[in-house]
Design an enzyme around this catalytic site. Structure first.
Site, PDB file in Angstrom:
ATOM      1  N   GLU A  49      -0.938   4.912 -12.320  1.00 43.23           N
ATOM      2  CA  GLU A  49      -0.909   5.702 -11.072  1.00 43.23           C
ATOM      3  C   GLU A  49       0.259   5.208 -10.243  1.00 43.23           C
ATOM      4  O   GLU A  49       0.300   4.024  -9.869  1.00 43.23           O
ATOM      5  CB  GLU A  49      -2.212   5.550 -10.281  1.00 43.23           C
ATOM      6  CG  GLU A  49      -3.361   6.335 -10.883  1.00 43.23           C
ATOM      7  CD  GLU A  49      -4.634   6.291 -10.047  1.00 43.23           C
ATOM      8  OE1 GLU A  49      -4.547   6.256  -8.802  1.00 43.23           O
ATOM      9  OE2 GLU A  49      -5.719   6.298 -10.655  1.00 43.23           O
TER      10      GLU A  49
ATOM     11  N   GLU B 103      -9.784   1.273 -11.168  1.00 41.17           N
ATOM     12  CA  GLU B 103      -9.829   0.613  -9.853  1.00 41.17           C
ATOM     13  C   GLU B 103     -11.192  -0.039  -9.629  1.00 41.17           C
ATOM     14  O   GLU B 103     -11.852   0.208  -8.611  1.00 41.17           O
ATOM     15  CB  GLU B 103      -9.461   1.600  -8.731  1.00 41.17           C
ATOM     16  CG  GLU B 103      -8.038   2.110  -8.870  1.00 41.17           C
ATOM     17  CD  GLU B 103      -7.440   2.749  -7.626  1.00 41.17           C
ATOM     18  OE1 GLU B 103      -8.171   3.037  -6.664  1.00 41.17           O
ATOM     19  OE2 GLU B 103      -6.212   2.964  -7.621  1.00 41.17           O
TER      20      GLU B 103
HETATM   21  O1  AHR Z   1      -4.714   9.421  -7.195  1.00 44.82           O
HETATM   22  C1  AHR Z   1      -5.655   9.415  -6.179  1.00 44.82           C
HETATM   23  C2  AHR Z   1      -6.556   8.178  -6.210  1.00 44.82           C
HETATM   24  O2  AHR Z   1      -5.794   7.052  -5.958  1.00 44.82           O
HETATM   25  C3  AHR Z   1      -7.209   7.865  -7.525  1.00 44.82           C
HETATM   26  O3  AHR Z   1      -8.387   8.571  -7.722  1.00 44.82           O
HETATM   27  C4  AHR Z   1      -7.502   6.418  -7.410  1.00 44.82           C
HETATM   28  O4  AHR Z   1      -7.536   5.770  -8.656  1.00 44.82           O
HETATM   29  C5  AHR Z   1      -6.410   5.909  -6.506  1.00 44.82           C
HETATM   30  O5  AHR Z   1      -6.900   5.127  -5.473  1.00 44.82           O
END
Ligand code: AHR
Length: 506
Positions: free
Chosen positions: A308, A173
């Site tokens: 994710e 990110e």
């Molecule tokens: O999964 C929780 C958070 O969500 C992670 O650390 C991040 O990459 C995303 O914003």
């Protein structure tokens, strides 16, 4: 009545097992308590890893594990997590609750965990606050087999032989918590950092993953790919568009938006459909990011790594807001079932996906409390879908799939499905009924196959049904025999809020 037509002869692509992957971050009680309790714990463990959790994950067939973050990755300095535990540096986990991280779970522990799980390794490096040298030395420490400063250090710390890094993420990110960069700036950093992710073992090359977009940020995808594919290098990388094997995508489902995520267990049918509709949006994200990728990588050499994804609700009342601990209901099960069906259907581009996160955080497959462990409805979906791993996607289509929902803006198809064929010819069918109230009479119609061997299981319950430490078996996978066969057809009724898996052979 809905008919699921299956052309079991028409293969459409390989389903990479890593689509069924998981994510474990140093966040809340995911690593500590959830996976790692230390060798001196009274909770049964093998080299510090909880035995109950490891056994359940193996049973679910976990293919790959991503670590150490998430946002934590761009603040993590791997050298703090090696060597004698008593000497390891303590740090503040600024992203997640401001708690002290004692680094007792580090590189050696991660590879030990993956070895116990029998899964591939996905290490996420630090671009946001780390140096090229630090990243390069981590790769050398883990994978170099010979005499070198980092390989020697690994030996001094008790591990002579190198490990295998299957996937390496160059930042996380980086448009946000990983450094608030612009796509062009990150793209250039990616080109530079990845250069020093050296391939020390040609028999087991590391797959490099570039940081991709959040949800519908097509501008990021375009900017990063444009920068990374400009002026391709001659030599081994020439064949590898943009110096990468994968480009990530993150997408979370919050029914009421980021400011109003809502309770994980208390919701009505309107919120149910909002949630499922937002889960289905994954399909559009894959198509549209995929269209941008097609422009820079028409041969589809770069995998889309949805590393994710999942539901993000309010934390359980009374728990640390920074720990992201939430319960998991039949709604999560349907989100998982729908999303995995979408990934299967896009297996030509989606090569990996990691649900966030594995234990005790967000849409977890396992929850723990002291020595107790509970399997969530999402766990059972992964277990029921495991036969798709490494199988071939085949053509399937639902006729009579009605649009349902309570609001015009949040209509969903009643049925979600995907179908694959395993190496032994067994057909794997996963069907979800998204309706909260209505049964769906269904017919499965094969092109040629006349079913003689059928194994079927079902997960069903009221929309808010979930498992607790007191009642751990409220929702669980059970055998399903309520079907009839005739020639090339199977007839059954899919109950409301259900996930069904059929395995069919001739
Ligand atoms: O999964 C929780 C958070 O969500 C992670 O650390 C991040 O990459 C995303 O914003």
């Amino acid at each position: 009545m809905a008919t699921l037509y299956i052309n079991e002869k028409k293969k459409k692509g390989h389903i990479n097992p890593e689509i069924y992957g998981h994510f474990s971050e140093h966040l809340g009680r995911c690593i500590y308590e959830g996976l790692y309790v230390g060798e001196n714990s009274e909770i049964p463990n093998v080299n510090g890893m909880r035995k109950d959790v490891v056994d359940a994950l193996k049973e679910m067939q976990i293919p790959v594990l991503r670590w150490p973050g998430g946002c934590f990755a761009d603040e993590y300095h791997w050298k703090d997590g090696i060597g004698p535990k008593a000497d390891r540096k303590k740090m503040i986990n600024t992203h997640w609750g401001g708690v002290v991280e004692d680094n007792s779970f580090g590189t050696h522990e991660f590879f030990e965990l993956c070895e116990q799980l029998g899964c591939k390794t996905y290490v996420n490096g630090n671009v946001g606050s780390g140096t090229v040298q630090e990243m390069s030395e981590w790769v050398e420490y883990c994978t170099f087999d010979g005499v070198s400063p980092m390989a020697d250090l690994r030996g001094e710390n008790g591990h002579e032989k190198p490990w295998k890094i299957d996937y390496f993420g160059v930042g996380n990110e980086n448009w946000g918590c990983g450094g608030n960069m612009t796509p062009e700036y990150y793209g250039n950093l990616y080109r530079r950092y990845q250069t020093y992710v050296r391939q020390y073992n040609n028999d087991a090359p590391i797959q490099k993953i570039c940081c991709g977009a959040n949800a519908a940020d097509y501008f990021w995808t375009e900017g990063v790919l444009k920068t990374c594919t400009a002026a391709p290098a001659p030599g081994p990388d020439a064949d590898n568009p943009g110096f990468m094997n994968g480009l990530s995508l993150h997408y979370y489902v919050h029914p009421g938006g980021w400011e109003n995520k809502g309770s994980a267990t208390e919701f009505d049918s309107k919120i149910w459909y909002q949630t499922l509709c937002k889960a289905i949006y994954m399909e559009e994200l894959i198509r549209r990011h995929g269209a941008v990728m097609d422009q820079y990588d028409p041969q589809k050499k770069i995998g889309m790594m949805v590393d994710e994804w999942g539901c993000w609700f309010d934390v359980e009342p009374g728990t640390n807001p920074g720990f992201l601990y939430q319960q998991n209901t039949m709604r999560d099960a349907l989100v998982a079932g729908i999303t995995l069906n979408i990934f299967n259907k896009h297996c030509d581009r989606v090569k990996m996906a990691c649900i966030a996160q594995m234990v005790n955080v967000l849409q977890a497959v396992i929850l723990t409390e002291g020595p107790r462990m509970v399997l969530t409805p999402t766990y059972y979906v992964f277990h029921m879908y495991r036969h798709h791993q490494d199988a071939e996607l085949v053509e399937s289509y639902v006729e009579g799939n009605q649009s349902i929902g309570e609001e015009a803006a949040y209509q969903v198809p009643q049925i979600s499905e995907s179908v694959s064929v395993g190496e032994d010819g067994t057909v794997n069918i996963t069907v979800n009924n998204l309706s909260v109230t209505e049964d769906v009479p269904m017919e499965i119609s094969f092109a040629e196959l006349v079913p003689s061997r059928i194994e079927a299981v079902i997960l069903t319950g009221a929309m808010c049904a979930h498992n607790t430490f007191e009642e751990p078996e409220n929702v669980k996978e059970t055998g399903f025999c309520d079907y009839k066969t005739e020639a090339n057809k199977i007839r059954f009724t899919a109950p409301p809020c259900s996930v069904i898996s059929f395995r069919v052979g001739q």
